[in-house]
Design a protein around this motif. Structure first.
Motif, mmCIF file in Angstrom:
data_model
loop_
_atom_site.group_PDB
_atom_site.id
_atom_site.type_symbol
_atom_site.label_atom_id
_atom_site.label_comp_id
_atom_site.label_asym_id
_atom_site.label_seq_id
_atom_site.Cartn_x
_atom_site.Cartn_y
_atom_site.Cartn_z
ATOM 1 N N ILE A 166 -105.944 -35.475 -59.515
ATOM 2 C CA ILE A 166 -106.294 -36.832 -59.094
ATOM 3 C C ILE A 166 -105.614 -37.162 -57.774
ATOM 4 N N GLY A 167 -104.363 -36.736 -57.635
ATOM 5 C CA GLY A 167 -103.629 -36.985 -56.392
ATOM 6 C C GLY A 167 -104.303 -36.376 -55.187
ATOM 7 N N LYS A 168 -104.811 -35.173 -55.337
ATOM 8 C CA LYS A 168 -105.534 -34.530 -54.238
ATOM 9 C C LYS A 168 -106.788 -35.322 -53.885
ATOM 10 N N ALA A 169 -107.424 -35.895 -54.907
ATOM 11 C CA ALA A 169 -108.658 -36.649 -54.668
ATOM 12 C C ALA A 169 -108.415 -37.912 -53.849
ATOM 13 N N GLU A 219 -98.507 -34.265 -52.108
ATOM 14 C CA GLU A 219 -98.225 -33.283 -53.139
ATOM 15 C C GLU A 219 -96.716 -33.138 -53.354
ATOM 16 N N PHE A 220 -95.944 -33.381 -52.314
ATOM 17 C CA PHE A 220 -94.482 -33.323 -52.396
ATOM 18 C C PHE A 220 -93.966 -34.337 -53.416
ATOM 19 N N PHE A 221 -94.402 -35.583 -53.324
ATOM 20 C CA PHE A 221 -93.942 -36.622 -54.232
ATOM 21 C C PHE A 221 -94.557 -36.485 -55.623
ATOM 22 N N ILE A 222 -95.805 -36.025 -55.683
ATOM 23 C CA ILE A 222 -96.425 -35.811 -56.987
ATOM 24 C C ILE A 222 -95.642 -34.755 -57.757
ATOM 25 N N ILE A 258 -100.040 -47.329 -56.999
ATOM 26 C CA ILE A 258 -98.853 -46.998 -57.804
ATOM 27 C C ILE A 258 -99.015 -45.608 -58.416
ATOM 28 N N PHE A 259 -99.613 -44.702 -57.676
ATOM 29 C CA PHE A 259 -99.959 -43.402 -58.246
ATOM 30 C C PHE A 259 -98.727 -42.569 -58.590
ATOM 31 N N ILE A 260 -97.714 -42.549 -57.734
ATOM 32 C CA ILE A 260 -96.514 -41.742 -58.006
ATOM 33 C C ILE A 260 -95.794 -42.258 -59.238
ATOM 34 N N LEU A 261 -95.689 -43.586 -59.360
ATOM 35 C CA LEU A 261 -95.071 -44.172 -60.554
ATOM 36 C C LEU A 261 -95.878 -43.813 -61.794
ATOM 37 N N ALA A 262 -97.199 -43.934 -61.703
ATOM 38 C CA ALA A 262 -98.056 -43.616 -62.845
ATOM 39 C C ALA A 262 -97.898 -42.156 -63.250
ATOM 40 N N THR A 263 -97.778 -41.270 -62.274
ATOM 41 C CA THR A 263 -97.587 -39.843 -62.559
ATOM 42 C C THR A 263 -96.294 -39.621 -63.329
#
Length: 477
Positions: A131-134, A139-142, A98-103
């Motif tokens: 963190i997203g790169k890791a 990167e587009f959605f982040i 759920i990384f995009i939501l968390a961002t």
């Protein structure tokens, strides 16, 4: 008709140039000569046009200086261990699924706290991108999630300069405006969260986050003391300290930590501040490399050129004359539709949020039945649309700070949903004005002042271009 041709030509230049991947600076430079030529065609002296352009650039000198400071601060945060420490802590709390939501949620909370999109991007935005790169997230959605979250609070935080500006221009109560803004944003916010969850699901970020702490500890001395530059930004923002003072203080503190905690040679510090951090090791470098004053060079050029437009528009009256066409369209629809279309033009041609707000307020001051209704219209249009313009300072300042692709604006779901939702509400009330007394309208924070047939003031054909010079100039904090 000439005004329509000029603005249409500019729009075509932007679209074609973007499709063909021309440098944005080249497109904007061509736009400058286009608008300058229009001024000459109206018998305005070259000296007057150049002075107007220079004056409008000078008025955004603060943000130009701020870009340089933030570029250096971003590099210093990385070298001081601030970014590595926060990445290390955050990595253990965020699930890749759920990384995009968390961002989006993290940037929303930070922007509500700071009240500034730029400050949010320079802090939480950079951290989320690292963190997203890791974990290999897009990167587009982040970038889209950071952009949307950053402008949630920039619009309705009690400390937001845009919210304060709108309340001052419309002579309305800030607290009441914020209450109404929050109510109208509930549905778009929930829908945006659902969309971000769907993106997370379809991207299937099921990979595990690597041992970030172990990796970073090989290159940095991880310590809670390294968090102090970030904490300083938050505390100074809460105390409403000037943004330049805040960022500069954080930069100085980070430089001290670089030398004392991270043992960075003093002779290497200027190179890091100018060109950014270059950490050893591909994995670590992917997470923390970047920053530096020179990383902002292209942004500074874009801001300088686009800011010159404001003076040309004020001197030639180009934008005011075009808004008569918008008024004609709005007569058959709703006041918000007129404000929305006007803010699209002002956001595209002013290239910064502050001037877009001022111009929209000036051109639409008689569109609504009350100042409160106009304030809500501007907050749900001009404030939100400015970051969706690729060449706008509002967009560039956020996406450039985190190193996201420019097309990330397409993934900023909330920024599209809010004006569309508001337009839907306005059309609903336009067709069923009696519903304003119902519980649905009250739940949305609407009042009887929000219902009115649009009656726009007409622009006289004999109006001189000089009359437009009374428009307020943009002051970017």
């Amino acid at each position: 008709m000439v005004e329509l041709i000029v603005l249409s030509a500019f729009a075509v230049m932007l679209i074609v140039g973007t499709v063909l991947s021309f440098p944005l600076t080249s497109i904007l430079t061509a736009g400058f000569f286009l608008f300058f030529g229009y001024g000459l065609s109206r018998k305005i002296s070259p000296k007057k046009l150049l002075m107007a352009a220079f004056k409008s650039v000078w008025e955004v000198k603060t943000i130009i200086a701020l870009f340089a400071v933030v570029g250096a601060m971003s590099a210093a945060w990385r070298a001081a261990g601030t970014i590595p420490e926060i990445v290390s802590i955050s990595a253990s709390l965020i699930s890749p699924s759920i990384f995009i939501l968390a961002t989006f949620l993290l940037c929303t909370m930070m922007s509500m706290l700071l009240g500034t999109a730029f400050g949010t991007a320079a802090t939480m935005g950079i951290i989320c991108m690292s963190i997203g790169k890791a974990i290999g997230a897009s990167e587009f959605f982040i970038g889209g999630a950071v952009l949307a979250g950053s402008y949630f609070g920039d619009r309705c935080s009690p400390m937001s300069t845009s919210a304060i500006l709108v309340s001052q221009l419309t002579d309305t109560n800030l607290s009441k405006n914020i209450n109404r803004m929050l109510r109208t944003s509930v549905v778009p916010f929930i829908v945006a969260c659902v969309i971000y969850v769907a993106w997370d699901f379809f991207m299937a970020n099921t990979g595990t986050i690597p041992d970030v702490t172990g990796l970073l500890s090989r290159s940095f001395r991880l310590s809670l003391i390294s968090l102090t530059p970030a904490l300083l930004v938050i505390v100074f923002s809460l105390l409403k300290v000037d943004v330049i003072v805040t960022m500069t203080s954080s930069l100085v503190l980070a430089c001290i930590l670089c030398v004392t905690i991270q043992r960075v040679p003093l002779a290497d510090l200027p190179i890091i501040l100018l060109f950014g951090l270059r950490a050893p090791g591909a994995t670590v470098a992917n997470m923390v490399n970047g920053g530096g004053i020179f990383s902002m060079t292209n942004v500074l050029m874009i801001v300088t050129i686009s800011s010159s437009y404001a003076g040309l528009f004020q001197t030639t009256g180009l934008l005011r004359r075009m808004c008569q066409l918008v008024a004609d369209l709005s007569d058959s629809s709703t006041p918000f539709f007129g404000v929305l279309i006007t803010s699209m033009f002002t956001s595209m041609v002013s290239c910064n949020q502050t001037l877009a707000i001022m111009l929209t307020n000036d051109l639409c001051e008689n569109a609504e039945n009350s100042s409160s209704a106009l304030a809500l219209d501007i907050e749900n249009s001009a404030v939100i649309l400015a970051p969706l313009v690729p060449w706008s300072i509002s967009n560039i300042s956020v996406l450039s700070a985190i190193g996201a692709p420019s097309m990330s604006l397409l993934a900023a779901s909330f920024l599209y949903l809010l004006p569309l939702w508001t337009l839907g509400i306005s059309l609903w009330l336009h067709r069923r004005p009696a519903k304003i007394d119902g519980h649905r309208a009250r739940w949305l924070g609407l009042t009887s002042d929000d219902v009115r047939s649009c009656t726009w003031p007409r622009v006289q054909e004999t109006e001189s271009a000089d009359s437009v010079e009374s428009l307020p100039a943009a002051k970017v904090a």
